[in-house]
Design an enzyme around this catalytic site. Structure first.
Site, PDB file in Angstrom:
ATOM      1  N   GLN A  82      28.074   3.559  -3.626  1.00 54.21           N
ATOM      2  CA  GLN A  82      27.156   4.228  -2.696  1.00 54.21           C
ATOM      3  C   GLN A  82      27.888   5.147  -1.718  1.00 54.21           C
ATOM      4  OE1 GLN A  82      23.860   4.370  -2.538  1.00 54.21           O
ATOM      5  NE2 GLN A  82      23.406   2.907  -4.148  1.00 54.21           N
ATOM      6  N   THR A 136      34.810   6.822 -27.662  1.00 54.76           N
ATOM      7  CA  THR A 136      34.866   8.262 -27.395  1.00 54.76           C
ATOM      8  C   THR A 136      34.151   8.560 -26.087  1.00 54.76           C
ATOM      9  OG1 THR A 136      34.903   8.658 -29.757  1.00 54.76           O
ATOM     10  CG2 THR A 136      34.301  10.530 -28.363  1.00 54.76           C
ATOM     11  N   GLY A 185      28.716   2.514 -12.548  1.00 54.31           N
ATOM     12  CA  GLY A 185      29.133   1.517 -11.565  1.00 54.31           C
ATOM     13  C   GLY A 185      29.147   0.101 -12.128  1.00 54.31           C
ATOM     14  N   CYS A 203      17.318  -1.644  -9.418  1.00 57.08           N
ATOM     15  CA  CYS A 203      17.382  -2.552 -10.564  1.00 57.08           C
ATOM     16  C   CYS A 203      16.495  -3.770 -10.356  1.00 57.08           C
ATOM     17  CB  CYS A 203      18.812  -2.995 -10.798  1.00 57.08           C
ATOM     18  SG  CYS A 203      19.595  -3.481  -9.285  1.00 57.08           S
ATOM     19  N   ASN A 235      24.114  -0.765  -0.609  1.00 54.99           N
ATOM     20  CA  ASN A 235      23.095   0.090  -1.226  1.00 54.99           C
ATOM     21  C   ASN A 235      21.735  -0.020  -0.540  1.00 54.99           C
ATOM     22  OD1 ASN A 235      23.914  -2.418  -2.613  1.00 54.99           O
ATOM     23  ND2 ASN A 235      21.951  -2.213  -3.652  1.00 54.99           N
ATOM     24  N   HIS A 251      26.018   9.201 -11.132  1.00 50.91           N
ATOM     25  CA  HIS A 251      24.594   9.512 -10.916  1.00 50.91           C
ATOM     26  C   HIS A 251      24.124   9.255  -9.493  1.00 50.91           C
ATOM     27  CE1 HIS A 251      22.541   5.490 -10.954  1.00 50.91           C
ATOM     28  NE2 HIS A 251      23.691   5.131 -11.499  1.00 50.91           N
TER      29      HIS A 251
HETATM   30  C1  LIG Z   1      26.456  -0.626  -4.773  1.00 53.33           C
HETATM   31  C2  LIG Z   1      26.149  -0.404  -6.221  1.00 53.33           C
HETATM   32  N1  LIG Z   1      27.006  -0.857  -7.140  1.00 53.33           N
HETATM   33  C3  LIG Z   1      26.790  -0.679  -8.441  1.00 53.33           C
HETATM   34  C4  LIG Z   1      25.666  -0.043  -8.893  1.00 53.33           C
HETATM   35  C5  LIG Z   1      25.448   0.115 -10.368  1.00 53.33           C
HETATM   36  O1  LIG Z   1      25.758   1.411 -10.755  1.00 53.33           O
HETATM   37  P1  LIG Z   1      25.230   1.985 -12.174  1.00 53.33           P
HETATM   38  O2  LIG Z   1      23.764   2.146 -12.035  1.00 53.33           O
HETATM   39  O3  LIG Z   1      25.948   3.294 -12.302  1.00 53.33           O
HETATM   40  O4  LIG Z   1      25.611   1.035 -13.210  1.00 53.33           O
HETATM   41  C6  LIG Z   1      24.742   0.452  -7.973  1.00 53.33           C
HETATM   42  C7  LIG Z   1      23.497   1.115  -8.431  1.00 53.33           C
HETATM   43  O5  LIG Z   1      22.461   0.984  -7.834  1.00 53.33           O
HETATM   44  C8  LIG Z   1      24.993   0.264  -6.589  1.00 53.33           C
HETATM   45  O6  LIG Z   1      24.149   0.694  -5.673  1.00 53.33           O
END
Ligand SMILES: Cc1ncc(COP(=O)(O)O)c(C=O)c1O
Length: 412
Positions: A194, A252, A85, A339, A166, A216
């Protein structure tokens, strides 16, 4: 109603004594994905090779691209495989630099966006772009009047608003947003990371130019994401390389992770069934929490939300302390985006919705998933009540005390 998915718990053996309620952070692997990994890994060749070893992985990629395109309502060639993402979001934002001709140097994004968009937008601001945030209502929905007021016809290059949040799960009125943005001549991006696998996402119906996804969050392996780029929408690579992804993303490809995402996308029937079951469990959970723990409210209640996500505001507590206490009792939940965990700062999403720092600091995110059962919910509610009572007791919190939470910390 009977649970149609009972007995098909998808959590791994290593997590069976734990109750995982943090599916917005990431999801466990679907058992069918897990059982196919070795078979897919045997296609170890480089998908760009034209000899026999390259043909297997190339076919896997094609199959995955077709399944994902089908579930999203896109053409397969409108999809770019990325690492997830964050990369998909960065790819769109940073592309603006090369395609937004003067005087289109204005970017609008919602104040609820993931850091991968907000930080990329800050980089664009440093590069001379004019970046503005669209305000959000307390309900968790963006303020359409603010969007209207901030759109600059002929100057706004991009509007970026996530499909589902999220932290609260609130779903944004994207059709309306697209209509307004297009009327001003702007391109539209949505972060649908999400939403995938929880609500139907049809990029064509949404009318967006770009949309981001990650495997994921959808029971596939980490390391594969997708960026949908509508035919004709401009894009400049973040990673230059050997011509992969039609010269739009060099390097790749992560064939194994892509195959797992493609496999999940092919399970449309199960997605619908699981979404209904998650909604039932989530509704039951919220009803039980509201009836058994005093003074709790749900951020985004009453709005259209993902079927899986509850953001609880529990006065008289502290999110981090609750998270740790629940972890020790065997439950995984979150105080906000994964995060930003470890940071004492309250969730920027909740602050953007107008919650006070004190309110944001006593919020807890609970995300059910395909493996959640009724018994998980029962056990969790009992334990949560115990933890909340203990914390409130320690702090001398009296039920009904926080009539005006903005005047005091949730802990005092
Ligand atoms: C709304 C949203 N966007 C982007 C991301 C980032 O995705 P990734 O962890 O695959 O980089 C997340 C991950 O928590 C998310 O909840």
């Amino acid at each position: 109603m009977a649970n149609p998915t009972q007995g098909r718990n998808i959590q791994t053996d290593s997590t069976k004594d734990r109750v995982y309620l943090d599916h917005n952070a990431t999801t466990p692997l679907h058992p069918e994905v897990r059982s196919r990994l070795l078979e897919w890994a045997d296609d170890w060749g480089n998908p760009s090779s034209i000899h026999q070893e390259g043909r297997g992985p190339k076919a896997r990629m094609r199959e995955a691209r077709d399944s994902i395109a089908k579930i999203l309502g896109a053409h397969p060639l409108e999809l770019i495989f990325t690492a997830g993402g964050s990369e998909s979001n960065n790819l769109v934002l940073k592309s603006i630099q090369t395609f937004a001709n003067e005087p289109k140097r204005h970017i609008l994004l919602s104040s609820l966006e993931h850091p991968s968009l907000k930080r990329a937008a800050e980089a664009m601001a440093r590069a001379g772009f004019d970046v503005e945030l669209i305000r959000a209502h307390r309900s968790g929905v963006i303020d359409l009047e603010d969007l209207e007021a901030k759109l600059r016809p002929g100057q706004t290059a991009l509007v970026s608003v996530m499909l589902a949040n999220n932290e609260t799960g609130v779903i944004q009125p994207l059709s309306e947003i697209v209509r307004m943005a297009k009327a001003a001549g702007a391109r539209v991006h949505t972060d649908a990371v999400q939403a995938l696998g929880k609500v139907p996402v049809n990029v064509r119906d949404l009318g967006v130019d770009y949309a981001s996804f990650a495997g994921h969050k959808f029971y596939a392996l980490k390391g594969a994401g997708v960026l949908y780029v509508a035919k004709g929408a401009p894009l400049e690579p973040l990673i230059y390389g050997g011509g992969q992804e039609r010269h739009r993303r060099g390097g790749t490809e992560n064939v194994l992770a892509i195959a797992s995402l493609g496999y999940m996308a092919s399970k449309a029937g199960e997605i619908t069934e699981r979404a209904a079951e998650m909604a039932r469990l989530r509704d039951r959970f919220e009803a039980e929490v509201l009836s058994s723990i005093a003074d709790v409210s749900i951020n985004g209640a009453g709005e259209k939300r993902l079927p899986s996500t509850s953001s609880l505001l529990i006065p008289g507590t502290d999110g981090e302390t609750m998270l740790m206490a629940l972890d020790m009792e065997g439950f995984a939940v979150s105080t906000g985006a994964a995060c930003s965990s470890g940071s004492p700062e309250p969730s920027p999403v909740l602050l953007a919705m107008g919650l006070t720092r004190a309110e944001a600091q006593c919020s807890l995110r609970v995300g059910v998933g395909w493996g959640t059962t009724d018994s998980d919910i029962d056990r969790f509610v009992l334990t949560l009540k115990k933890v909340v009572d203990r914390l409130r007791g320690l702090k001398g919190y009296k039920v009904g005390q926080l009539k005006r939470p903005e005047e005091s910390s949730c802990l005092t």
